[in-house]
Design a protein around this motif. Sequence first.
Motif, PDB file in Angstrom:
ATOM      1  N   THR A   1       8.407  -3.784   6.874  1.00  0.00           N
ATOM      2  CA  THR A   1       9.042  -5.044   6.487  1.00  0.00           C
ATOM      3  C   THR A   1       8.654  -5.336   5.040  1.00  0.00           C
ATOM      4  O   THR A   1       7.606  -4.883   4.552  1.00  0.00           O
ATOM      5  N   SER A   2       9.469  -6.093   4.361  1.00  0.00           N
ATOM      6  CA  SER A   2       9.168  -6.448   2.974  1.00  0.00           C
ATOM      7  C   SER A   2       7.912  -7.318   2.894  1.00  0.00           C
ATOM      8  O   SER A   2       7.129  -7.221   1.940  1.00  0.00           O
ATOM      9  N   ILE A   3       7.698  -8.174   3.898  1.00  0.00           N
ATOM     10  CA  ILE A   3       6.505  -9.013   3.912  1.00  0.00           C
ATOM     11  C   ILE A   3       5.255  -8.158   4.052  1.00  0.00           C
ATOM     12  O   ILE A   3       4.234  -8.397   3.383  1.00  0.00           O
ATOM     13  N   LYS A   4       5.323  -7.154   4.929  1.00  0.00           N
ATOM     14  CA  LYS A   4       4.182  -6.267   5.100  1.00  0.00           C
ATOM     15  C   LYS A   4       3.888  -5.516   3.797  1.00  0.00           C
ATOM     16  O   LYS A   4       2.734  -5.365   3.399  1.00  0.00           O
ATOM     17  N   GLU A   5       4.931  -5.054   3.134  1.00  0.00           N
ATOM     18  CA  GLU A   5       4.749  -4.356   1.862  1.00  0.00           C
ATOM     19  C   GLU A   5       4.149  -5.285   0.813  1.00  0.00           C
ATOM     20  O   GLU A   5       3.277  -4.887   0.028  1.00  0.00           O
ATOM     21  N   TYR A   6       4.614  -6.541   0.809  1.00  0.00           N
ATOM     22  CA  TYR A   6       4.065  -7.520  -0.123  1.00  0.00           C
ATOM     23  C   TYR A   6       2.575  -7.745   0.127  1.00  0.00           C
ATOM     24  O   TYR A   6       1.769  -7.764  -0.810  1.00  0.00           O
ATOM     25  N   LYS A   7       2.191  -7.901   1.391  1.00  0.00           N
ATOM     26  CA  LYS A   7       0.780  -8.139   1.723  1.00  0.00           C
ATOM     27  C   LYS A   7      -0.079  -6.935   1.344  1.00  0.00           C
ATOM     28  O   LYS A   7      -1.219  -7.097   0.891  1.00  0.00           O
ATOM     29  N   GLN A   8       0.444  -5.738   1.534  1.00  0.00           N
ATOM     30  CA  GLN A   8      -0.294  -4.550   1.134  1.00  0.00           C
ATOM     31  C   GLN A   8      -0.494  -4.532  -0.372  1.00  0.00           C
ATOM     32  O   GLN A   8      -1.568  -4.157  -0.868  1.00  0.00           O
ATOM     33  N   GLY A   9       0.539  -4.942  -1.112  1.00  0.00           N
ATOM     34  CA  GLY A   9       0.412  -5.012  -2.564  1.00  0.00           C
ATOM     35  C   GLY A   9      -0.623  -6.021  -2.998  1.00  0.00           C
ATOM     36  O   GLY A   9      -1.402  -5.782  -3.925  1.00  0.00           O
ATOM     37  N   VAL A  10      -0.660  -7.184  -2.315  1.00  0.00           N
ATOM     38  CA  VAL A  10      -1.657  -8.209  -2.623  1.00  0.00           C
ATOM     39  C   VAL A  10      -3.064  -7.683  -2.357  1.00  0.00           C
ATOM     40  O   VAL A  10      -3.993  -7.916  -3.143  1.00  0.00           O
ATOM     41  N   GLU A  11      -3.234  -6.973  -1.254  1.00  0.00           N
ATOM     42  CA  GLU A  11      -4.541  -6.403  -0.925  1.00  0.00           C
ATOM     43  C   GLU A  11      -4.998  -5.423  -2.003  1.00  0.00           C
ATOM     44  O   GLU A  11      -6.176  -5.392  -2.376  1.00  0.00           O
ATOM     45  N   GLN A  12      -4.072  -4.619  -2.512  1.00  0.00           N
ATOM     46  CA  GLN A  12      -4.420  -3.674  -3.561  1.00  0.00           C
ATOM     47  C   GLN A  12      -4.853  -4.393  -4.841  1.00  0.00           C
ATOM     48  O   GLN A  12      -5.820  -3.995  -5.490  1.00  0.00           O
TER      49      GLN A  12
END
Length: 307
Positions: A74-85
């Motif tokens: 999901t785009s939200i999951k990808e966004y959260k992964q980016g924030v974590e990075q």
Amino acid sequence: MAENNPFPGENNTGHFWDDNLRELKNPPPRWWMIAFWASVAWWVLYSILYPTWPALPGKSDGENDFTRGILGWTSIKEYKQGVEQVQLVRAKYDEQIASMTAEEVLADPGLLQYTLASSKVLFGDYCAACHGSGGQGNPGYPVLADDDWLYGGSLSRITESITNGRKGLMNAHATILTEPEVDALANFVVEMSEGGQGSAEAWQLYNDKGCVACHGAKGDGVLAELPGGEILTVGAANLTDGIWRFQPGGYESAKHTILYGVNQPDVEGTRDAVMPAFAQVGQLEGKLSPQQIKMLTVYVHQLGGGQ
């Protein structure tokens, strides 16, 4: 029409325009058909792998669901992964800043650069609406990019302002001063702002009416100079420079402030000058943590007017 076909054996539909424009029945090129069916196959594969179809019934709360795809993307999951990075990269700098004072951060070129870059977002979210995106000050709000400070521009004073907020205060003098006295004081303020020295009579009136208690013996808003360069002030304006707290400035502006004061309850026409406190209390949203206040303090200090 077909029997009058001027192009027999051409495999056309028999429809003609302007004598020789016609519609042919030739099949599309092979490469085009391959690409077409490949795109259809890709669409089918994509709809299996990724979320595709919305508005499907079935969620327990009555809202529509959607096909989620076997990959679970999901785009939200990808966004959260980016924030974590991003947070992983920032963590080492944030940990250093947490154990340092604002003065120490200011003295470290690497951490200072990181603080200024990351705090720009904080300033945009919490400060720019009043003080402008570059600290230039929106109408009715102080400029942060000059060296004129109502409460002092040191790191400790800026921290106090952000943490606890500020509320200006000046008594309304409409019922205290006579009209000639208001006129004399307003002209005195204008003269001082233009670099004048003020007459002895004006200074006498300034002192007799209590203006000196807030604006200081020199009219610069400084009540005392403390060791280390700090100044003691109650937030009264500096009357000796050309910077006006309330625009457009000049005689009428000075007269209005003298008559109706600043933040006077139940006084129609009083000036509004309130900055909210940004210290975080518990988990209250919209407030800043001590770490954020420290970083924002450094950012404001570096806008150009820090002491």
